[in-house]
Design an enzyme around this catalytic site. Structure first.
Site, PDB file in Angstrom:
ATOM      1  N   HIS A   1      -3.617   7.041   1.659  1.00  0.00           N
ATOM      2  CA  HIS A   1      -3.890   5.840   1.194  1.00  0.00           C
ATOM      3  C   HIS A   1      -5.254   5.423   1.697  1.00  0.00           C
ATOM      4  CE1 HIS A   1      -3.990   1.434   0.512  1.00  0.00           C
ATOM      5  NE2 HIS A   1      -3.971   1.139   1.674  1.00  0.00           N
TER       6      HIS A   1
ATOM      7  N   CYS B   1       0.884  -1.416   0.098  1.00  0.00           N
ATOM      8  CA  CYS B   1       0.062  -0.247   0.075  1.00  0.00           C
ATOM      9  C   CYS B   1       0.933   1.277   0.190  1.00  0.00           C
ATOM     10  CB  CYS B   1      -0.927   0.008   1.177  1.00  0.00           C
ATOM     11  SG  CYS B   1      -2.031  -1.577   1.061  1.00  0.00           S
TER      12      CYS B   1
ATOM     13  N   ASN C   1     -10.031  -0.603  -1.448  1.00  0.00           N
ATOM     14  CA  ASN C   1      -8.507  -0.633  -1.127  1.00  0.00           C
ATOM     15  C   ASN C   1      -7.950  -1.262  -2.427  1.00  0.00           C
ATOM     16  OD1 ASN C   1      -5.942  -0.857  -0.509  1.00  0.00           O
ATOM     17  ND2 ASN C   1      -6.249  -1.657   1.448  1.00  0.00           N
TER      18      ASN C   1
END
Length: 339
Positions: free
Chosen positions: A266, A115, A296
């Protein structure tokens, strides 16, 4: 004369297939209310067929970014790709994009920071610019995660979180002197960190060489080919590290939160981003979130946000941008950028 790594364009691409929380509730014991309350996610995108790969999405985003910059693929000096979901066990996606785009035989490398891929990627690109090893660079962040999700009640804690997508940026080395006394565009500073003691808190154990036999039928049965996470541990560490990153970058560059035009974190959990926003004492419009629509997308989250922020007019040339990320590894970091 020193050089600045200036972002010339950003673009994104997501599959057309929308998967809502209600769609998932037909596959596992969950609900729209349960997912929304805990994550903020309402829907995500999944690839339309097995023929679509990470390099497929990456190429689509890359071509759009190159078109916006007015660059031909032959002009590129370097390709950097951030992904945890490569087409092949090896080689990486970078060389596949070099071939797909029709570039010269330029360097191509992959970053495995999960990520945190975009923030690590921008720091890496900045180093190539400062050392005069590349002038025109393509940074691609792409993920195809839906095929490895356990879309059953057993895997629901992870399966509801992730989606597929890609973002791409073109970055150019530019002389630091602007001649007009205006704030210089480009990557100002980056801050990166890692803590491998959290490696198995958020991971997918197979395929890998840590277990004899590579992948056995019993491993598949045990769910070791699907991602796993201790959500509470990840949540706590994410908030701590994102705030540490923000305060570090702001302090060492003499910037206050109020000076930042847009914070782009993020997209792992809307509650995490809200806690960071509140700690930085920023109004909602100064923090960009799109997790509601895409879930995500791991390395691709921040570039997708940047691309949409530009499209919506929330990010303009000259704006001061702060990116923040935390991911598996653990890895974390951020970038301070004059857009």
């Amino acid at each position: 004369m020193s050089l600045q790594a200036v972002i010339r364009s950003v673009s994104h691409y997501v599959p057309t297939r929308r998967v809502t929380n209600d769609d998932l509730s037909k596959l596992m014991e969950t609900s729209d209310e349960w997912i929304t309350e805990r994550t903020g996610i309402k829907e995500r995108r999944f690839i339309e067929s097995d023929a679509v790969t990470t390099s497929t999405l990456g190429e689509a985003a890359a071509r759009k970014a190159l078109e916006k910059a007015g660059w031909a693929p032959e002009e590129l000096d370097l390709i950097v790709v951030a992904t945890l979901s490569p087409d092949l066990y090896f080689p990486g996606v970078g060389v596949l994009l070099q071939q797909r785009l029709g570039c010269r035989t330029i360097p191509a490398l992959d970053i495995r920071a999960q990520c945190s891929g975009l923030v690590y990627g921008l720091s890496c690109v900045d180093g190539f610019v400062k050392s005069r090893q590349a002038k025109k660079i393509l940074l691609v962040c792409a993920e195809v995660q839906s095929p490895v999700l356990d879309l059953t009640t057993r895997g629901r804690d992870m399966a509801v979180l992730f989606g597929d997508g890609a973002g791409a940026l073109t970055i150019e080395a530019v002389d630091e002197v602007d001649g007009a006394g205006a704030a210089k565009r480009g990557i100002i500073d980056s801050f990166l960190g890692s803590d491998g003691s959290g490696a198995e808190v958020l991971c997918m154990k197979l395929p890998g060489t840590a277990r004899p036999g590579f992948i056995k039928a019993s491993d598949i049965e045990a769910g070791l080919v699907h991602p796993k996470m201790d959500g509470k541990v990840v949540f706590k560490n994410a908030v701590t590290r994102l705030l540490e990153t923000a305060h570090t970058l702001l302090k060492r560059n003499g910037v206050s939160p109020g000076d930042v035009s847009l914070v782009v974190p993020h997209q792992a959990n809307l509650r995490i981003n809200e806690m960071v926003r509140q700690e930085l004492k920023l109004p909602p419009e100064r923090v960009f979130n799109n997790i509601q629509r895409y879930g995500n997308t791991t390395a691709a989250t921040i570039p997708i946000c940047l691309s949409e922020a530009v499209e919506e007019g929330r990010l303009k040339q000259g704006d001061l941008v702060l990116t923040l990320a935390f991911g598996a590894g653990f890895t974390w970091g951020g970038n301070l950028v004059r857009w």
